[in-house]
Each structure stands twice: as C-alpha cells, then as structure tokens.
Enzyme design. Structure first.
Site, short mmCIF file in Angstrom:
data_model
loop_
_atom_site.label_atom_id
_atom_site.label_comp_id
_atom_site.label_asym_id
_atom_site.label_seq_id
_atom_site.Cartn_x
_atom_site.Cartn_y
_atom_site.Cartn_z
N GLY A 39 3.10 -7.14 -6.00
CA GLY A 39 1.98 -8.14 -6.92
C GLY A 39 0.92 -8.30 -6.38
CE LYS A 40 -3.43 -4.28 -9.19
NZ LYS A 40 -3.05 -3.27 -8.31
N GLY A 41 -1.64 -10.46 -6.35
CA GLY A 41 -1.92 -11.55 -5.85
C GLY A 41 -1.01 -11.95 -4.57
CB THR A 210 -12.52 0.57 -2.56
OG1 THR A 210 -11.79 0.39 -4.07
CG2 THR A 210 -12.39 -0.82 -2.10
CB SER A 213 -8.78 9.56 1.65
OG SER A 213 -9.37 10.27 0.44
N GLY A 215 -13.36 6.24 2.04
CA GLY A 215 -14.07 5.05 2.48
C GLY A 215 -14.43 4.03 1.42
CG ASP A 236 3.87 3.60 -0.85
OD1 ASP A 236 3.06 3.90 -1.65
OD2 ASP A 236 4.69 2.68 -0.97
N GLY A 241 -5.36 -1.21 -1.74
CA GLY A 241 -6.36 -1.91 -2.08
C GLY A 241 -6.35 -3.46 -1.79
CG ASP A 242 -3.09 -5.57 -3.49
OD1 ASP A 242 -4.14 -5.49 -4.27
OD2 ASP A 242 -1.98 -4.97 -3.81
#
Ligand code: RIB
Ligand code: NA
Length: 295
Positions: A39-41, A210, A213, A215, A236, A241-242
């Site tokens: 979960g992103k949060g 973002t 790969s 940067g 993986d 992003g998180d």
C-alpha cells in the site's frame, strides 16, 4: 529528528512472479508466490521511519487477518499507527512481477472507507511534514492537505494512482513527486516543462519528476536539474516510488537542499528494487547515505 505524518493506503500485496504477462484467456504455470505488506501509504511510512523520522500513519484496514498483519508490521517498524478498522475487507494488491517490470491490480477495500472525518487533524500540529498519495478517497486527500497546511506542515503529494483533484488541493501542496504519465494526466500538458510550469504557477514549491532507471528531474524556485540513477539489477521494482518519496520527504523536512533530497530519493528508489516486496524492500538511512556517496 523529522516528525512526519503519512495519510494513505495499507494493502496486503499478493506477489506472483512469472516469466511474462499471461495473454487474455491464457493460464500460465511456473510462477512463485509470496505476500508482503504494501500500500503506497504504508510503504511511504516505512520508508520515512527507516530513514530515521518519527512517523505517524493514518489509514484504515478491515477487521480481518490482513488488517492485523499490516498493523503489526507498522508497530514493528516503530510507527505510531492511527489506523481505524472498517467493516470492509483490508485492501489487497495483486502484483505480477515479470523480468524488470510489474503489473498491479488493487482492490482498495477499507482504504476506500477512509473519510475526511476519520482524519485526526490534531496529529499535524507540531509535525514537520505530511505525506499523501491517492489510494484513498480524493476528498480525504484534499481535507488532509488543507488541514496539514493550516497547521504548518510542509506538505507532500504523490498523485498516484492519478485521479482528478481540485486546484485548491494542489495549491496546498508544497512538493509533488510524480512520473511522466501522472504529470500529463494531472496538468493536461503533453510537454513535461509545460506541466511543471503549470504546477509551479498553482503554488507548488517543488516538483520532482521520477523517471525510473533514468533518475529524476526537478524544478524548485528558479532551479532546474536532472540526476541519473545508479545502474542496478532490478529484482522487483514494486515500492521504488514509495522509497523515493519517503527518503525525499525526510531530507526536505530535515532542511536538506532540493538536490540532496532528490539524490536521496533516487538512491532509496534504486535500493528498493533490489529486494522483493514493497515494505520489506524499503532501505535504511545508512544504506541510502552509502549509496548517495557513490553516486
Ligand atoms: O506503490 C506500490 C504499492 O502499490 C504496492 O505496495 C501495492 O499495494 C500498490 O498499492
Ligand atoms: Na521492491
């Protein structure tokens, strides 16, 4: 020590590794299976905590075993969990990992039941930063950004998965971390430069684009920059992003310059790609700094 509040989703991730994506109607055998907290949060809360921040997480899970596991994991990470229980099932993400990419389906469940009135706005008082993503109802994100801003927090938004959000909410956002697709959908601009200018004109102080790969690029006040990422063998990329958002936000809240914060984000995102699973792959502060030193 930075004090950060994360408002967002908690999911149990069901991870299947496959050679490739199955075609429509096809059954593919030979995959492997594991579960991990996600979960992103929750991922961003763990990322911040492992970066050395004192973290409070607001969210909602179901009254089920997945909910218990997600709560236990936050506590083990030293995160203060202001997590409510819903009569709806805990959020689940079905993640297929193939080669160096992934495909995700989310059943939001209890995350969809996190309403503006569930937010404990008092938590923002005295916090340095507040972080949001969009796996919860948009009204909750909007109310949270407003509440956090009014209480003096530096606010961060990762508009993922992208959905329409009010301009007022964007103007309550100090830093935005997003990818090309999200930038295009959010601003309606095809050219990244035009999209970024639109966000800055709305009052966003810093925008970070973002690029996996490749940067990340950033715009902050009069400064623009691009920074590459270290070469790695991706195991993986789920949660990369998180990890970026967590490390970036902690650095900004500690008073680091934009360039350093972006560098930490890139380092953390790359490190998160080296391990399977989202929360288990969030790197620790020492690892992030070691990687930054060699960038
Ligand atoms: O950003 C990665 C996360 O997206 C996963 O942990 C999954 O739960 C989905 O929400
Ligand atoms: Na990962």
């Amino acid at each position: 020590m930075a004090r950060i509040v994360v408002v967002g989703s908690l999911n149990m991730d069901m991870i299947m590794r496959a050679e490739r994506m199955p075609m429509k109607g096809e059954t593919l055998t030979g995959g492997t299976f594991s579960t991990a907290e996600g979960g992103k949060g929750g991922n961003q809360a763990v990322a911040c905590s492992r970066m050395g921040a004192k973290v409070t997480m607001m969210g909602k899970v179901g009254q089920d075993q997945f909910g218990d596991l997600l709560l236990d994991s936050l506590l083990r990470e030293g995160i203060e969990a202001r997590v409510l229980r819903s009569s709806i099932h805990t959020g689940v993400a079905q993640i297929t990992v193939f080669q160096d990419d992934n495909a995700i389906i989310v059943a939001p469940g209890a995350n969809r039941d996190l309403h503006p009135e569930d937010l404990d706005l008092g938590c923002f008082t005295g916090a340095d930063g507040a972080i949001f993503q969009m796996e919860i109802p948009i009204e909750t994100v909007e109310a949270g950004l407003k509440g956090a801003k009014e209480r003096g927090c530096t606010t961060f938004l990762n508009p993922s998965p992208i959905r329409p959000i009010g301009e007022e909410a964007l103007s309550n956002c100090d830093y935005m971390v997003l990818n090309h697709v999200e930038l295009r959908q959010l601003t309606g601009e095809d050219q990244p430069d035009a999209g970024i200018r639109k966000l800055l004109a709305l009052g966003v102080r810093g925008v970070v684009l973002t690029m996996g790969s490749k940067g990340a690029s950033f715009a902050y006040q009069e400064r623009l920059g691009t920074m590459g990422a270290p070469k790695i063998n991706v195991v993986d990329s789920t949660g990369a992003g998180d990890a970026f958002m967590g490390a970036f936000a902690v650095m900004i809240c500690e008073g680091s310059p934009m360039e350093e914060a972006v560098k930490a984000g890139i380092a953390a995102g790359s490190l998160a790609c080296l391990r399977e699973g989202a929360q288990p792959s969030m790197p620790y502060r020492e690892q992030v700094f070691r990687s930054m030193a060699s960038m």
